[in-house]
Design a protein around this motif. Sequence first.
Motif, PDB file in Angstrom:
ATOM      1  N   PHE A  13       0.674  -1.152  -0.016  1.00 10.61           N
ATOM      2  CA  PHE A  13       0.035  -0.126  -0.039  1.00 10.61           C
ATOM      3  C   PHE A  13       0.936   1.134  -0.002  1.00 10.61           C
ATOM      4  CE2 PHE A  13      -2.780  -3.219   1.853  1.00 10.61           C
ATOM      5  CZ  PHE A  13      -3.844  -3.187   0.749  1.00 10.61           C
ATOM      6  N   GLY A  14       2.194   1.169  -0.107  1.00  6.46           N
ATOM      7  CA  GLY A  14       3.117   2.165  -0.287  1.00  6.46           C
ATOM      8  C   GLY A  14       3.428   3.079   0.775  1.00  6.46           C
ATOM      9  N   THR A  15       2.985   2.753   1.788  1.00  4.78           N
ATOM     10  CA  THR A  15       3.332   3.569   3.079  1.00  4.78           C
ATOM     11  C   THR A  15       4.770   3.575   3.426  1.00  4.78           C
ATOM     12  OG1 THR A  15       2.540   1.790   4.553  1.00  4.78           O
ATOM     13  CG2 THR A  15       0.988   3.149   4.320  1.00  4.78           C
ATOM     14  N   ILE A  16       5.669   2.568   3.057  1.00  2.00           N
ATOM     15  CA  ILE A  16       6.844   2.467   3.267  1.00  2.00           C
ATOM     16  C   ILE A  16       7.577   3.497   2.514  1.00  2.00           C
ATOM     17  CG2 ILE A  16       7.400   0.790   1.511  1.00  2.00           C
ATOM     18  CD1 ILE A  16       9.212   0.698   4.785  1.00  2.00           C
ATOM     19  N   ASN A  17       7.126   3.971   1.269  1.00  4.35           N
ATOM     20  CA  ASN A  17       7.540   5.062   0.387  1.00  4.35           C
ATOM     21  C   ASN A  17       7.538   6.355   1.169  1.00  4.35           C
ATOM     22  OD1 ASN A  17       8.165   2.971  -1.536  1.00  4.35           O
ATOM     23  ND2 ASN A  17       5.798   3.164  -2.222  1.00  4.35           N
ATOM     24  N   GLU A  18       6.565   6.649   2.041  1.00  3.74           N
ATOM     25  CA  GLU A  18       6.299   7.881   2.666  1.00  3.74           C
ATOM     26  C   GLU A  18       7.455   8.088   4.142  1.00  3.74           C
ATOM     27  OE1 GLU A  18       4.495  10.892   2.018  1.00  3.74           O
ATOM     28  OE2 GLU A  18       4.791  10.112   0.040  1.00  3.74           O
ATOM     29  N   ALA A  19       7.714   6.641   4.649  1.00  2.00           N
ATOM     30  CA  ALA A  19       8.157   6.794   5.934  1.00  2.00           C
ATOM     31  C   ALA A  19       9.620   6.976   5.991  1.00  2.00           C
ATOM     32  CB  ALA A  19       8.182   5.134   6.066  1.00  2.00           C
ATOM     33  N   ASP A  20      10.002   7.584   7.057  1.00  2.00           N
ATOM     34  CA  ASP A  20      11.344   7.987   7.550  1.00  2.00           C
ATOM     35  C   ASP A  20      12.122   6.865   8.280  1.00  2.00           C
ATOM     36  OD1 ASP A  20      11.513  10.434   6.163  1.00  2.00           O
ATOM     37  OD2 ASP A  20      10.077  11.325   7.761  1.00  2.00           O
ATOM     38  N   TRP A  21      11.127   6.156   8.877  1.00  4.85           N
ATOM     39  CA  TRP A  21      11.657   5.086   9.928  1.00  4.85           C
ATOM     40  C   TRP A  21      10.461   4.002  10.268  1.00  4.85           C
ATOM     41  CZ3 TRP A  21       7.907   5.025  14.128  1.00  4.85           C
ATOM     42  CH2 TRP A  21       7.302   6.296  14.329  1.00  4.85           C
ATOM     43  N   TRP A  22      11.059   2.877  10.815  1.00  2.00           N
ATOM     44  CA  TRP A  22      10.349   1.945  11.081  1.00  2.00           C
ATOM     45  C   TRP A  22      10.609   1.247  12.362  1.00  2.00           C
ATOM     46  CZ3 TRP A  22       7.058  -2.380   9.970  1.00  2.00           C
ATOM     47  CH2 TRP A  22       7.657  -3.739  10.440  1.00  2.00           C
ATOM     48  N   THR A  23       9.515   0.893  13.313  1.00  2.00           N
ATOM     49  CA  THR A  23       9.963   0.183  14.637  1.00  2.00           C
ATOM     50  C   THR A  23       9.956  -1.252  14.375  1.00  2.00           C
ATOM     51  OG1 THR A  23       7.736   0.134  15.230  1.00  2.00           O
ATOM     52  CG2 THR A  23       8.679   2.066  15.923  1.00  2.00           C
ATOM     53  N   ALA A  24      11.267  -1.623  14.650  1.00  2.00           N
ATOM     54  CA  ALA A  24      11.455  -3.263  14.282  1.00  2.00           C
ATOM     55  C   ALA A  24      11.069  -4.157  15.252  1.00  2.00           C
ATOM     56  CB  ALA A  24      13.119  -3.334  14.098  1.00  2.00           C
ATOM     57  N   ASN A  25      10.791  -3.657  16.475  1.00  2.00           N
ATOM     58  CA  ASN A  25      10.370  -4.554  17.680  1.00  2.00           C
ATOM     59  C   ASN A  25       9.404  -4.299  18.424  1.00  2.00           C
ATOM     60  OD1 ASN A  25      12.185  -2.714  18.724  1.00  2.00           O
ATOM     61  ND2 ASN A  25      12.998  -3.694  20.093  1.00  2.00           N
ATOM     62  N   LEU A  26       8.609  -3.141  18.072  1.00  2.00           N
ATOM     63  CA  LEU A  26       7.590  -2.891  18.972  1.00  2.00           C
ATOM     64  C   LEU A  26       6.566  -3.758  19.194  1.00  2.00           C
ATOM     65  CD1 LEU A  26       6.349  -0.377  20.822  1.00  2.00           C
ATOM     66  CD2 LEU A  26       5.007   0.222  18.575  1.00  2.00           C
ATOM     67  N   ASN A  27       5.915  -4.527  18.362  1.00  2.00           N
ATOM     68  CA  ASN A  27       5.259  -5.690  18.376  1.00  2.00           C
ATOM     69  C   ASN A  27       3.995  -5.820  19.192  1.00  2.00           C
ATOM     70  OD1 ASN A  27       7.208  -6.666  16.609  1.00  2.00           O
ATOM     71  ND2 ASN A  27       8.330  -7.820  18.103  1.00  2.00           N
ATOM     72  N   PRO A  28       2.948  -4.800  19.043  1.00  2.00           N
ATOM     73  CA  PRO A  28       2.048  -4.706  20.211  1.00  2.00           C
ATOM     74  C   PRO A  28       0.785  -5.740  19.659  1.00  2.00           C
ATOM     75  CG  PRO A  28       2.131  -2.928  18.363  1.00  2.00           C
ATOM     76  CD  PRO A  28       3.206  -3.614  18.079  1.00  2.00           C
TER      77      PRO A  28
ATOM     78  N   VAL B  68      14.851  -4.041   2.175  1.00  2.00           N
ATOM     79  CA  VAL B  68      13.891  -3.122   1.580  1.00  2.00           C
ATOM     80  C   VAL B  68      14.035  -1.914   2.300  1.00  2.00           C
ATOM     81  CG1 VAL B  68      11.256  -2.512   1.458  1.00  2.00           C
ATOM     82  CG2 VAL B  68      12.088  -4.868   0.712  1.00  2.00           C
ATOM     83  N   LEU B  69      14.271  -1.856   3.461  1.00  2.00           N
ATOM     84  CA  LEU B  69      14.472  -0.857   4.439  1.00  2.00           C
ATOM     85  C   LEU B  69      15.633  -0.059   3.891  1.00  2.00           C
ATOM     86  CD1 LEU B  69      13.768  -1.830   8.016  1.00  2.00           C
ATOM     87  CD2 LEU B  69      11.830  -0.692   6.498  1.00  2.00           C
ATOM     88  N   GLU B  70      16.608  -0.555   4.138  1.00  2.00           N
ATOM     89  CA  GLU B  70      17.968   0.129   3.274  1.00  2.00           C
ATOM     90  C   GLU B  70      17.855   0.663   1.972  1.00  2.00           C
ATOM     91  OE1 GLU B  70      22.910  -1.182   2.601  1.00  2.00           O
ATOM     92  OE2 GLU B  70      21.307  -2.575   3.446  1.00  2.00           O
ATOM     93  N   GLU B  71      17.126  -0.087   1.125  1.00  2.00           N
ATOM     94  CA  GLU B  71      16.993   0.305  -0.353  1.00  2.00           C
ATOM     95  C   GLU B  71      15.921   1.677  -0.504  1.00  2.00           C
ATOM     96  OE1 GLU B  71      13.710  -1.056  -3.839  1.00  2.00           O
ATOM     97  OE2 GLU B  71      14.843  -2.517  -2.830  1.00  2.00           O
ATOM     98  N   LYS B  72      15.156   1.725   0.555  1.00  2.00           N
ATOM     99  CA  LYS B  72      14.065   2.988   0.451  1.00  2.00           C
ATOM    100  C   LYS B  72      14.689   3.931   1.612  1.00  2.00           C
ATOM    101  CE  LYS B  72      10.185   0.372  -0.948  1.00  2.00           C
ATOM    102  NZ  LYS B  72      10.134   1.120  -2.225  1.00  2.00           N
ATOM    103  N   GLY B  73      15.605   3.829   2.192  1.00  2.00           N
ATOM    104  CA  GLY B  73      16.260   4.838   3.025  1.00  2.00           C
ATOM    105  C   GLY B  73      15.561   4.933   4.239  1.00  2.00           C
ATOM    106  N   VAL B  74      14.882   3.984   4.841  1.00  2.00           N
ATOM    107  CA  VAL B  74      14.101   4.024   5.925  1.00  2.00           C
ATOM    108  C   VAL B  74      15.043   3.619   7.254  1.00  2.00           C
ATOM    109  CG1 VAL B  74      12.167   3.144   7.159  1.00  2.00           C
ATOM    110  CG2 VAL B  74      11.771   3.534   4.724  1.00  2.00           C
ATOM    111  N   GLN B  75      14.764   4.345   8.095  1.00  2.00           N
ATOM    112  CA  GLN B  75      15.818   4.228   9.607  1.00  2.00           C
ATOM    113  C   GLN B  75      15.070   2.974  10.443  1.00  2.00           C
ATOM    114  OE1 GLN B  75      16.249   7.278  12.078  1.00  2.00           O
ATOM    115  NE2 GLN B  75      17.355   6.062  13.738  1.00  2.00           N
ATOM    116  N   LYS B  76      15.852   2.182  10.815  1.00  2.00           N
ATOM    117  CA  LYS B  76      15.398   0.934  11.366  1.00  2.00           C
ATOM    118  C   LYS B  76      15.354   1.094  13.143  1.00  2.00           C
ATOM    119  CE  LYS B  76      15.876  -4.215  12.191  1.00  2.00           C
ATOM    120  NZ  LYS B  76      16.627  -5.367  11.744  1.00  2.00           N
ATOM    121  N   VAL B  77      14.267   1.464  13.609  1.00  2.00           N
ATOM    122  CA  VAL B  77      14.262   1.921  15.104  1.00  2.00           C
ATOM    123  C   VAL B  77      14.066   0.617  16.173  1.00  2.00           C
ATOM    124  CG1 VAL B  77      13.187   3.557  16.749  1.00  2.00           C
ATOM    125  CG2 VAL B  77      13.610   4.190  14.403  1.00  2.00           C
ATOM    126  N   GLU B  78      14.803   0.189  16.932  1.00  2.00           N
ATOM    127  CA  GLU B  78      14.833  -0.543  17.953  1.00  2.00           C
ATOM    128  C   GLU B  78      14.136   0.109  19.241  1.00  2.00           C
ATOM    129  OE1 GLU B  78      15.248  -4.081  17.899  1.00  2.00           O
ATOM    130  OE2 GLU B  78      16.485  -4.097  16.110  1.00  2.00           O
TER     131      GLU B  78
END
Length: 339
Positions: A213-228, A278-288
């Motif tokens: 759905f393309g939300t990764i293309n708008e993202a600056d960061w991603w929470t890798a381990n929040l897992n709620p 994918v995260l690296e390719e799109k320049g999205v920061q992986k946040v722990e």
Amino acid sequence: MNKFIVGAVASTVSFAFAAEAMATEWNVSVWGKRRAFTEHVEKIAELVSEKTNGEFTMNVSYGGLSKNRENLDGISIGAFEMAQFCAGYHRDKNRVITVLELPFLGVENLEQEVAVSKAVYAHPAATDEMAQWNAKLLMTSPMPQYNLVGTGEPRDELAEFDGMRVRATGGLGQAFEAVGGVPTSVTATEAFQAMESGVVDTVAFAQHAHLSFGTINEADWWTANLNPGTVNCPVVVNIDAYESLSDAEREALDSSVDEALDHYLANYAELLERWDSVLEEKGVQKVEIAPEVIEEFRAKAATPIRDAWIADMEGQGLPGQELYDLVVKTLEEAKAGGS
């Protein structure tokens, strides 16, 4: 002789029409586009056709038959024979399975998600509630724990969730609300536009959906381990259509469920393996997220929301405590068995 030829032709034509009439064709309503989330639907259609030599086929439609929030209604009136929906889209219509959307249940992988879903789907309360919509629960659409993508500075402290506008449905929405977030339940197909226009700051999805759905293309960061937690999205069939199948067709369908789910799990595993690239390719920061932050989140969201859900279900005459206990017991057994 002419009469004989005419009779033979008529018999051939009649047989052709009879053969055509015997074939079973189902319409299947899903949404978006073909992706990891729909691979088991595509696979079961393939398997059923193979097992019946093409006499039972399924036409999978991506949004052409119904809106995603209206798939259960479409099943109830027989507008199509099979559909996929998510519990959070209409919690009042599928109260029982929302136990699977409670936050911080402790599900660690897709195999465990399949196990707990199967257990709840088989419970009489679930089958009875779905029967009110002329629907039979066929199989789940197992998804990993949801995580956030967001814009701006990463939100890795609980205080930063206060006022956060987040696309999150069901129990996930309640979890973020418990720590000050402002959830909105726009559909998956609307999430990108909501993020792009600034209606939401963050979107909670599983990995495949952030891609599809393309939300990764708008993202600056991603929470890798929040897992709620995650959402629960069953595939259901219209009961009348299911009961109208021949014994051979019904056997072909029922025997294909586990095969389709195995295919889904294998396909999703491949996606998860390449997620970091994918995260690296799109320049999205992986946040722990720090463990103490996750624990604080769990303390504020898990127990209060679970207790409120149980009380609400019991108040409506549904076995809330029994359903929650079933999930816990099934999950313990799955983990003990190595899943």
